[in-house]
Write an enzyme that holds these catalytic residues in place. Structure first.
Site, PDB file in Angstrom:
ATOM      1  N   GLY A  43       0.846  -1.188   0.000  1.00 33.62           N
ATOM      2  CA  GLY A  43       0.000   0.000   0.000  1.00 33.62           C
ATOM      3  C   GLY A  43       0.880   1.236   0.000  1.00 33.62           C
ATOM      4  O   GLY A  43       2.044   1.184   0.418  1.00 33.62           O
ATOM      5  N   GLN A  48       2.882   9.886   1.360  1.00 28.89           N
ATOM      6  CA  GLN A  48       4.173   9.205   1.276  1.00 28.89           C
ATOM      7  C   GLN A  48       4.944   9.583   0.012  1.00 28.89           C
ATOM      8  O   GLN A  48       6.134   9.298  -0.079  1.00 28.89           O
ATOM      9  CB  GLN A  48       3.983   7.689   1.323  1.00 28.89           C
ATOM     10  CG  GLN A  48       3.504   7.185   2.666  1.00 28.89           C
ATOM     11  CD  GLN A  48       3.311   5.692   2.642  1.00 28.89           C
ATOM     12  OE1 GLN A  48       2.268   5.195   2.254  1.00 28.89           O
ATOM     13  NE2 GLN A  48       4.344   4.975   3.032  1.00 28.89           N
ATOM     14  N   CYS A  90       6.933  -0.067   6.908  1.00 30.94           N
ATOM     15  CA  CYS A  90       6.463   1.074   6.116  1.00 30.94           C
ATOM     16  C   CYS A  90       7.575   1.523   5.178  1.00 30.94           C
ATOM     17  O   CYS A  90       8.740   1.571   5.576  1.00 30.94           O
ATOM     18  CB  CYS A  90       6.070   2.210   7.056  1.00 30.94           C
ATOM     19  SG  CYS A  90       5.403   3.652   6.220  1.00 30.94           S
ATOM     20  N   LEU A  91       7.200   1.856   3.960  1.00 31.34           N
ATOM     21  CA  LEU A  91       8.185   2.334   2.993  1.00 31.34           C
ATOM     22  C   LEU A  91       8.862   3.625   3.468  1.00 31.34           C
ATOM     23  O   LEU A  91       9.991   3.910   3.085  1.00 31.34           O
ATOM     24  CB  LEU A  91       7.524   2.559   1.624  1.00 31.34           C
ATOM     25  CG  LEU A  91       6.973   1.312   0.934  1.00 31.34           C
ATOM     26  CD1 LEU A  91       6.265   1.698  -0.359  1.00 31.34           C
ATOM     27  CD2 LEU A  91       8.064   0.295   0.668  1.00 31.34           C
ATOM     28  N   HIS A 132      -3.578   1.045   8.090  1.00 28.55           N
ATOM     29  CA  HIS A 132      -2.224   1.612   8.027  1.00 28.55           C
ATOM     30  C   HIS A 132      -2.206   2.828   7.099  1.00 28.55           C
ATOM     31  O   HIS A 132      -1.661   3.884   7.445  1.00 28.55           O
ATOM     32  CB  HIS A 132      -1.256   0.528   7.536  1.00 28.55           C
ATOM     33  CG  HIS A 132       0.158   0.967   7.421  1.00 28.55           C
ATOM     34  ND1 HIS A 132       1.133   0.591   8.325  1.00 28.55           N
ATOM     35  CD2 HIS A 132       0.792   1.749   6.498  1.00 28.55           C
ATOM     36  CE1 HIS A 132       2.291   1.133   7.961  1.00 28.55           C
ATOM     37  NE2 HIS A 132       2.107   1.830   6.856  1.00 28.55           N
ATOM     38  N   GLU A 133      -2.822   2.680   5.917  1.00 24.06           N
ATOM     39  CA  GLU A 133      -2.815   3.781   4.939  1.00 24.06           C
ATOM     40  C   GLU A 133      -3.721   4.929   5.378  1.00 24.06           C
ATOM     41  O   GLU A 133      -3.383   6.101   5.174  1.00 24.06           O
ATOM     42  CB  GLU A 133      -3.201   3.265   3.551  1.00 24.06           C
ATOM     43  CG  GLU A 133      -2.291   2.172   3.003  1.00 24.06           C
ATOM     44  CD  GLU A 133      -0.803   2.502   3.013  1.00 24.06           C
ATOM     45  OE1 GLU A 133      -0.427   3.686   2.933  1.00 24.06           O
ATOM     46  OE2 GLU A 133       0.001   1.550   3.111  1.00 24.06           O
TER      47      GLU A 133
END
Length: 169
Positions: A43, A48, A90-91, A132-133
């Site tokens: 996601g 982000q 997480c990215l 999360h998103e």
């Protein structure tokens, strides 16, 4: 399209609602899906990639056999049920993974890329990714949902990530 890292102020801001679904937004979604896949994510929220818009993309092919990447616009959690602990990453916070407790099932309302309204109950991994998103859209990171002692143990790593990110702004 660069994925911003922990320390970038946009990650702590509440995203602006999407008012119009036009070609510019569809182009953003396409680029976000590519960035998510290139970076190995499941996601990716607009903040982000340094865009303050209330939308995220999710790669449903990693969750469902016949799934395809999709955009979720202006999502709202309407109801929550149960509880489940699962490791998250997480990215925006590379190389850090922690156990996070979240509701196991949620009822969510959102629009798709065609402007269609949806309301559905979801559970498992899909519910976790949505939560999360959606947190990203509200300026919340998964590390905000772990205990203070675990968080303190990450402070040194987080400081390094933040300093590196701030040098790129």
């Amino acid at each position: 399209m660069r994925v911003v890292r922990y320390g970038n102020p946009i990650l702590r801001e509440k995203a602006e609602p999407v008012e119009v679904i036009d070609d510019q937004l569809k182009d953003l979604v396409t680029k976000m899906i590519e960035a998510m896949q290139v970076n190995g994510g499941i996601g990716l929220a607009a903040p982000q990639v340094a865009v303050s818009r209330s939308l995220f993309v999710i790669d449903m092919s990693l969750i469902e056999d016949d799934g395809v990447p999709m955009a979720v616009i202006n999502p709202k959690i309407l109801d929550k049920e149960g509880e489940m602990t699962f490791e998250e990453g997480c990215l925006c916070i590379p190389d850090i993974r922690e156990e996070v407790n979240r509701p196991e099932a949620i009822t969510v309302a959102y629009q798709d890329i065609h402007g269609e309204h949806h309301e559905e109950q979801i559970d498992g991994l899909k519910a976790r990714v949505f939560q999360h998103e959606i947190d990203h859209l509200n300026g919340v990171l998964f590390i905000d949902r772990i205990g203070p002692m675990k968080r303190r143990l990450l402070d040194k790593q987080l400081k390094i990530i933040a300093e590196e990110e701030l040098s790129k702004i």
